[in-house]
Design a protein around this motif. Sequence first.
Motif, short mmCIF file in Angstrom:
data_model
loop_
_atom_site.label_atom_id
_atom_site.label_comp_id
_atom_site.label_asym_id
_atom_site.label_seq_id
_atom_site.Cartn_x
_atom_site.Cartn_y
_atom_site.Cartn_z
N ALA A 112 65.28 36.40 62.45
CA ALA A 112 65.96 37.14 61.40
C ALA A 112 65.07 37.26 60.16
O ALA A 112 64.29 36.36 59.84
CB ALA A 112 67.26 36.43 61.02
N GLN A 113 65.20 38.41 59.50
CA GLN A 113 64.43 38.64 58.28
C GLN A 113 65.12 37.97 57.09
O GLN A 113 66.34 37.86 57.05
CB GLN A 113 64.34 40.13 57.98
CG GLN A 113 63.46 40.91 58.92
CD GLN A 113 63.40 42.36 58.50
OE1 GLN A 113 64.42 42.95 58.15
NE2 GLN A 113 62.21 42.94 58.55
N THR A 114 64.32 37.61 56.11
CA THR A 114 64.89 37.10 54.87
C THR A 114 65.42 38.28 54.06
O THR A 114 65.09 39.44 54.34
CB THR A 114 63.84 36.35 54.04
OG1 THR A 114 62.85 37.29 53.60
CG2 THR A 114 63.18 35.22 54.83
N THR A 115 66.19 38.00 53.05
CA THR A 115 66.70 39.05 52.17
C THR A 115 65.55 39.81 51.53
O THR A 115 65.57 41.04 51.45
CB THR A 115 67.61 38.44 51.09
OG1 THR A 115 68.68 37.75 51.73
CG2 THR A 115 68.18 39.50 50.18
N GLU A 119 62.53 40.24 52.71
CA GLU A 119 61.87 41.07 53.73
C GLU A 119 62.68 42.33 54.02
O GLU A 119 62.11 43.41 54.17
CB GLU A 119 61.66 40.27 55.01
CG GLU A 119 60.62 39.17 54.89
CD GLU A 119 60.61 38.22 56.07
OE1 GLU A 119 59.54 37.63 56.32
OE2 GLU A 119 61.65 38.05 56.74
N ARG A 120 64.00 42.19 54.11
CA ARG A 120 64.85 43.36 54.33
C ARG A 120 64.75 44.33 53.16
O ARG A 120 64.67 45.54 53.35
CB ARG A 120 66.31 42.93 54.54
CG ARG A 120 66.59 42.36 55.91
CD ARG A 120 68.08 42.25 56.21
NE ARG A 120 68.82 41.52 55.20
CZ ARG A 120 68.97 40.19 55.16
NH1 ARG A 120 68.40 39.44 56.09
NH2 ARG A 120 69.66 39.62 54.21
N GLN A 121 64.76 43.80 51.94
CA GLN A 121 64.64 44.64 50.75
C GLN A 121 63.29 45.36 50.71
O GLN A 121 63.22 46.55 50.40
CB GLN A 121 64.83 43.81 49.48
CG GLN A 121 64.81 44.61 48.20
CD GLN A 121 65.97 45.56 48.06
OE1 GLN A 121 67.04 45.35 48.62
NE2 GLN A 121 65.78 46.64 47.33
N ALA A 181 61.41 46.19 53.26
CA ALA A 181 61.42 47.21 54.30
C ALA A 181 62.24 48.42 53.86
O ALA A 181 61.84 49.57 54.09
CB ALA A 181 61.98 46.63 55.60
N TYR A 182 63.37 48.18 53.22
CA TYR A 182 64.23 49.26 52.72
C TYR A 182 63.46 50.10 51.69
O TYR A 182 63.46 51.33 51.76
CB TYR A 182 65.49 48.67 52.09
CG TYR A 182 66.31 49.66 51.31
CD1 TYR A 182 67.11 50.60 51.95
CD2 TYR A 182 66.31 49.66 49.92
CE1 TYR A 182 67.86 51.51 51.24
CE2 TYR A 182 67.05 50.56 49.20
CZ TYR A 182 67.83 51.48 49.86
OH TYR A 182 68.57 52.39 49.16
#
Length: 86
Positions: free
Chosen positions: A2-5, A7-9, A11-12
Amino acid sequence: MAQTTAERQAAYRARRATAGNDGNGERRLDMWMTTEADLALARLARRYSVTRREMLERLVVRADAAIVRRLDPDSAQWDAYFGAHR
């Protein structure tokens, strides 16, 4: 895994930066402005039934277009405005 918050941000934001039909995407703007300017922006957006973002984009693009219309593309003023160096 799972990605960290964060990492997700990241990528977004990367997707937003390259999204769009021309691949040009969007740019993030993070700034402070005076209360006077913020309230004026809110009034303008409400008057034209658009978001504050849309209103700001319209104002900036129209102001830029008015300047570009008055410039000769082969002039030093054009180069100075667009940051080009001869």
